[in-house]
Design a protein around this motif. Structure first.
Motif, PDB file in Angstrom:
ATOM      1  N   MET A  47       2.236   0.966   7.988  1.00 40.11           N
ATOM      2  CA  MET A  47       1.682   0.037   7.005  1.00 40.11           C
ATOM      3  C   MET A  47       0.278  -0.428   7.404  1.00 40.11           C
ATOM      4  O   MET A  47      -0.535  -0.776   6.552  1.00 40.11           O
ATOM      5  CB  MET A  47       2.606  -1.170   6.837  1.00 40.11           C
ATOM      6  CG  MET A  47       3.935  -0.830   6.189  1.00 40.11           C
ATOM      7  SD  MET A  47       3.744  -0.084   4.554  1.00 40.11           S
ATOM      8  CE  MET A  47       5.448   0.334   4.180  1.00 40.11           C
ATOM      9  N   ARG A  48       0.003  -0.443   8.681  1.00 38.51           N
ATOM     10  CA  ARG A  48      -1.340  -0.801   9.149  1.00 38.51           C
ATOM     11  C   ARG A  48      -2.350   0.222   8.621  1.00 38.51           C
ATOM     12  O   ARG A  48      -3.395  -0.146   8.081  1.00 38.51           O
ATOM     13  CB  ARG A  48      -1.345  -0.848  10.680  1.00 38.51           C
ATOM     14  CG  ARG A  48      -2.689  -1.170  11.314  1.00 38.51           C
ATOM     15  CD  ARG A  48      -2.550  -1.138  12.841  1.00 38.51           C
ATOM     16  NE  ARG A  48      -3.823  -1.313  13.505  1.00 38.51           N
ATOM     17  CZ  ARG A  48      -4.333  -2.486  13.873  1.00 38.51           C
ATOM     18  NH1 ARG A  48      -3.668  -3.596  13.611  1.00 38.51           N
ATOM     19  NH2 ARG A  48      -5.497  -2.566  14.489  1.00 38.51           N
ATOM     20  N   HIS A  49      -2.001   1.495   8.767  1.00 38.63           N
ATOM     21  CA  HIS A  49      -2.892   2.545   8.251  1.00 38.63           C
ATOM     22  C   HIS A  49      -3.041   2.424   6.736  1.00 38.63           C
ATOM     23  O   HIS A  49      -4.164   2.454   6.204  1.00 38.63           O
ATOM     24  CB  HIS A  49      -2.333   3.924   8.605  1.00 38.63           C
ATOM     25  CG  HIS A  49      -3.001   5.041   7.867  1.00 38.63           C
ATOM     26  ND1 HIS A  49      -4.196   5.591   8.271  1.00 38.63           N
ATOM     27  CD2 HIS A  49      -2.654   5.697   6.727  1.00 38.63           C
ATOM     28  CE1 HIS A  49      -4.549   6.536   7.423  1.00 38.63           C
ATOM     29  NE2 HIS A  49      -3.626   6.622   6.479  1.00 38.63           N
ATOM     30  N   ARG A  56      12.377  -6.777   1.830  1.00 40.08           N
ATOM     31  CA  ARG A  56      11.619  -7.429   2.907  1.00 40.08           C
ATOM     32  C   ARG A  56      10.183  -6.906   2.951  1.00 40.08           C
ATOM     33  O   ARG A  56       9.234  -7.684   3.085  1.00 40.08           O
ATOM     34  CB  ARG A  56      12.307  -7.188   4.251  1.00 40.08           C
ATOM     35  CG  ARG A  56      11.555  -7.833   5.425  1.00 40.08           C
ATOM     36  CD  ARG A  56      12.268  -7.604   6.741  1.00 40.08           C
ATOM     37  NE  ARG A  56      12.254  -6.213   7.139  1.00 40.08           N
ATOM     38  CZ  ARG A  56      11.193  -5.606   7.685  1.00 40.08           C
ATOM     39  NH1 ARG A  56      10.070  -6.278   7.884  1.00 40.08           N
ATOM     40  NH2 ARG A  56      11.257  -4.340   8.029  1.00 40.08           N
ATOM     41  N   LEU A  57      10.032  -5.589   2.831  1.00 37.52           N
ATOM     42  CA  LEU A  57       8.689  -5.020   2.884  1.00 37.52           C
ATOM     43  C   LEU A  57       7.833  -5.473   1.703  1.00 37.52           C
ATOM     44  O   LEU A  57       6.631  -5.708   1.851  1.00 37.52           O
ATOM     45  CB  LEU A  57       8.750  -3.494   2.911  1.00 37.52           C
ATOM     46  CG  LEU A  57       9.155  -2.840   4.238  1.00 37.52           C
ATOM     47  CD1 LEU A  57       9.085  -1.329   4.114  1.00 37.52           C
ATOM     48  CD2 LEU A  57       8.247  -3.294   5.372  1.00 37.52           C
ATOM     49  N   LEU A  65      -1.850  -9.728  -2.865  1.00 41.29           N
ATOM     50  CA  LEU A  65      -1.586  -9.045  -4.132  1.00 41.29           C
ATOM     51  C   LEU A  65      -0.285  -8.269  -4.032  1.00 41.29           C
ATOM     52  O   LEU A  65       0.077  -7.761  -2.966  1.00 41.29           O
ATOM     53  CB  LEU A  65      -2.727  -8.066  -4.468  1.00 41.29           C
ATOM     54  CG  LEU A  65      -4.110  -8.684  -4.683  1.00 41.29           C
ATOM     55  CD1 LEU A  65      -5.116  -7.572  -4.950  1.00 41.29           C
ATOM     56  CD2 LEU A  65      -4.096  -9.689  -5.820  1.00 41.29           C
ATOM     57  N   ALA A  66       0.387  -8.164  -5.151  1.00 41.30           N
ATOM     58  CA  ALA A  66       1.600  -7.345  -5.264  1.00 41.30           C
ATOM     59  C   ALA A  66       1.363  -6.306  -6.354  1.00 41.30           C
ATOM     60  O   ALA A  66       0.436  -6.465  -7.177  1.00 41.30           O
ATOM     61  CB  ALA A  66       2.806  -8.218  -5.616  1.00 41.30           C
ATOM     62  N   ALA A  68       0.804  -1.221   0.000  1.00 42.31           N
ATOM     63  CA  ALA A  68       0.000   0.000   0.000  1.00 42.31           C
ATOM     64  C   ALA A  68       0.836   1.269   0.000  1.00 42.31           C
ATOM     65  O   ALA A  68       0.287   2.368  -0.089  1.00 42.31           O
ATOM     66  CB  ALA A  68      -0.930   0.011   1.223  1.00 42.31           C
ATOM     67  N   ALA A  69       2.154   1.140   0.101  1.00 40.34           N
ATOM     68  CA  ALA A  69       3.003   2.329   0.172  1.00 40.34           C
ATOM     69  C   ALA A  69       3.147   2.977  -1.199  1.00 40.34           C
ATOM     70  O   ALA A  69       3.223   2.292  -2.228  1.00 40.34           O
ATOM     71  CB  ALA A  69       4.380   1.958   0.717  1.00 40.34           C
ATOM     72  N   VAL A  70       3.179   4.287  -1.236  1.00 42.13           N
ATOM     73  CA  VAL A  70       3.426   5.012  -2.479  1.00 42.13           C
ATOM     74  C   VAL A  70       4.886   4.860  -2.888  1.00 42.13           C
ATOM     75  O   VAL A  70       5.216   4.650  -4.049  1.00 42.13           O
ATOM     76  CB  VAL A  70       3.081   6.507  -2.310  1.00 42.13           C
ATOM     77  CG1 VAL A  70       3.462   7.297  -3.554  1.00 42.13           C
ATOM     78  CG2 VAL A  70       1.606   6.672  -1.995  1.00 42.13           C
ATOM     79  N   ARG A  71       5.785   4.967  -1.906  1.00 44.70           N
ATOM     80  CA  ARG A  71       7.209   4.823  -2.165  1.00 44.70           C
ATOM     81  C   ARG A  71       7.882   4.310  -0.904  1.00 44.70           C
ATOM     82  O   ARG A  71       7.521   4.707   0.196  1.00 44.70           O
ATOM     83  CB  ARG A  71       7.811   6.167  -2.570  1.00 44.70           C
ATOM     84  CG  ARG A  71       9.292   6.090  -2.931  1.00 44.70           C
ATOM     85  CD  ARG A  71       9.810   7.412  -3.465  1.00 44.70           C
ATOM     86  NE  ARG A  71       9.804   8.447  -2.459  1.00 44.70           N
ATOM     87  CZ  ARG A  71      10.167   9.704  -2.681  1.00 44.70           C
ATOM     88  NH1 ARG A  71      10.536  10.068  -3.898  1.00 44.70           N
ATOM     89  NH2 ARG A  71      10.148  10.589  -1.702  1.00 44.70           N
TER      90      ARG A  71
END
Length: 469
Positions: A344-346, A327-328, A461-462, A314-317
């Motif tokens: 990452m929870r948010h 790892r992430l 999903l990736a 879910a991270a933009v960058r």
């Protein structure tokens, strides 16, 4: 008397009335030089009323008055007796009520906010106003203010003056009797020892008066629970938790303002049911095609048992060493098991929240209705600077996560406005202008296919993976 200045104030000067101020911005705040020039005119305005014998209670345009402030400025509110004898009362940007206790001096190291300012008709006030105006004129004359001098304005210079005063609590030994004498009060007429009374502070040195001579200044901060900033009210919800409505609410610590308009401030006040600037047509169901409202929360972490996601999906960058980023991106986790202060929870839960909101917008469009925005949740705070444990650094470490959050914490409100997206705030149906019959005039709409979509979401999903049909 208190508030008399407001009752007799002429109309606010227009741009044509403000000689010599030039700016290309419609929102003066975005131009530090023009805004400071306006600050000089504002202090001129205050001085005229004080010279005429008035006390002045002034507030920024983005302050909403909810209750009568007179019990606080006259010392009648519980624990506020000393405030009746202060020259100046001012609000603060404190975002942690634990730092705003009656005898705490922590506000002196925070930003005082001139958005709410009470000026008593005293020599101390005259001396402070003169020093404030002189500081702004010095900066303007020296040519140090440019259009890119962001962060410098009349409030900046007020803070500089206050911090240079060397303030001492009037209850301090050696200050009390001197302070009483300056006010013509007898020893014992005011009780300095009452536990829980909010303190007032006196300057160590005197400042020059415009008419000659000098005066010491007494000043204190207004209590942050009653004279509240945006983070305490809209993010921490302290007034709701303590069943204490604010006296004044300043829409600070918010986002989505532009040079054209303060979109984020208006949206927050709409959500709080405090905005009265919308006409009756805004509440007209016929003109809006009716309304659509989702029932229930957008995301229920308890219902996500067994759902797995890649931690960084879910991270933009993501920045860091290759080992860290790999790892992430490859670590498959249960989002409900992530620590509450893991961003990452948010991000993971907010992906689901946004998807539900996207579907609701599509459904509203398909049925020709206006969407009532559902209550939104944040699992992490938002701020212009680094967060600590998913909270703004100035907020309490124990600030509750997740929390009901304003729209501008998650979305660029101004983009929704520019695109004229047909939505209303979650509190819309309970606004005083809304027709009460709307709350009961409803039908329930169910959408088929929800269970099948939930099953398809079980596989992690990736980025780049196709979304299951």
């Amino acid at each position: 008397g208190v508030g008399a200045a407001l009752l007799k104030t002429p109309p606010t000067p227009t741009r044509e009335d403000v000689a010599g101020i030039e700016t290309s911005w419609r929102y003066y705040r975005m131009d530090p030089k023009a805004f400071t020039q306006m600050g000089v005119l504002k202090v001129d305005f205050f001085e005229e009323f004080v010279r005429a014998g008035f006390d002045v209670l002034a507030s920024d345009l983005d302050v909403t008055w909810v209750r009568d402030p007179r019990p606080w400025v006259t010392g009648q509110a519980a624990g506020m007796q000393l405030l009746a004898h202060a020259d100046v009362l001012v609000s603060t940007d404190i975002a942690n009520l634990a730092l705003d206790t009656a005898r705490s001096e922590r506000w002196r190291y925070a930003e005082v906010n001139t958005g709410v300012l009470f000026l008593r008709n005293t020599n101390g006030t005259r001396a402070l106003l003169a020093a404030w105006k002189r500081k702004m004129l010095d900066e303007l004359t020296a040519g140090r203010l440019r259009k890119d001098s962001w962060g410098f304005n009349d409030q900046t210079y007020f803070n500089m003056i206050v911090r240079a005063l060397g303030l001492q609590g009037v209850q301090s030994q050696g200050v009390w009797r001197q302070w009483l004498a300056e006010r013509g009060l007898a020893d014992g007429e005011v009780d300095a020892s009452r536990e829980g009374d909010r303190s007032v502070y006196r300057s160590r040195s005197a400042l020059p008066l415009p008419s000659g001579g000098s005066a010491h200044i007494t000043l204190t901060a207004l209590p942050a629970l009653e004279f509240s900033g945006g983070h305490i009210y809209f993010v921490q919800h302290e007034q709701l938790a303590r069943a204490t409505p604010p006296v004044a609410l300043h829409t600070t610590y918010q986002f989505s303002d532009t040079p054209a308009y303060t979109w984020g401030k208006r949206q927050r006040l709409r959500e709080a049911g405090l905005w009265r600037g919308d006409g009756d047509e805004y509440f007209d169901a016929a003109r809006s095609g009716g309304f659509l409202r989702l029932v229930g929360p957008l995301v229920e972490p308890g219902s996500l048992e067994g759902v797995k996601v890649r931690e960084g999906v879910a991270a933009v960058r993501i920045e860091g060493t290759k080992g860290y980023t790999d790892r992430l991106m490859n670590n498959v986790v249960d989002p409900t098991a992530l620590p509450e202060d893991n961003p990452m929870r948010h991000l993971t839960f907010d992906v689901l929240q946004r998807a539900a909101l996207r579907d609701a917008l599509a459904l509203a469009r398909a049925t020709g209705r206006t969407l009532l925005l559902p209550p939104l949740t944040c699992w992490c705070d938002r701020y212009w600077n680094a967060l600590q444990r998913c909270r703004m650094a100035e907020a309490p470490r124990e600030m509750r996560l997740p929390f009901a959050c304003p729209m501008d914490h998650l979305f660029d409100v101004h983009l929704w406005e520019e695109q004229e997206v047909p939505v209303r705030a979650a509190s819309f149906l309970y606004h005083p202008q809304a027709n009460a019959t709307l709350r009961g005039a409803r039908v329930r709409l169910r959408v088929a296919g929800g269970a099948e979509a939930a099953e398809a979401a079980q596989a992690p999903l990736a980025p780049g993976d196709p979304i299951p049909p």
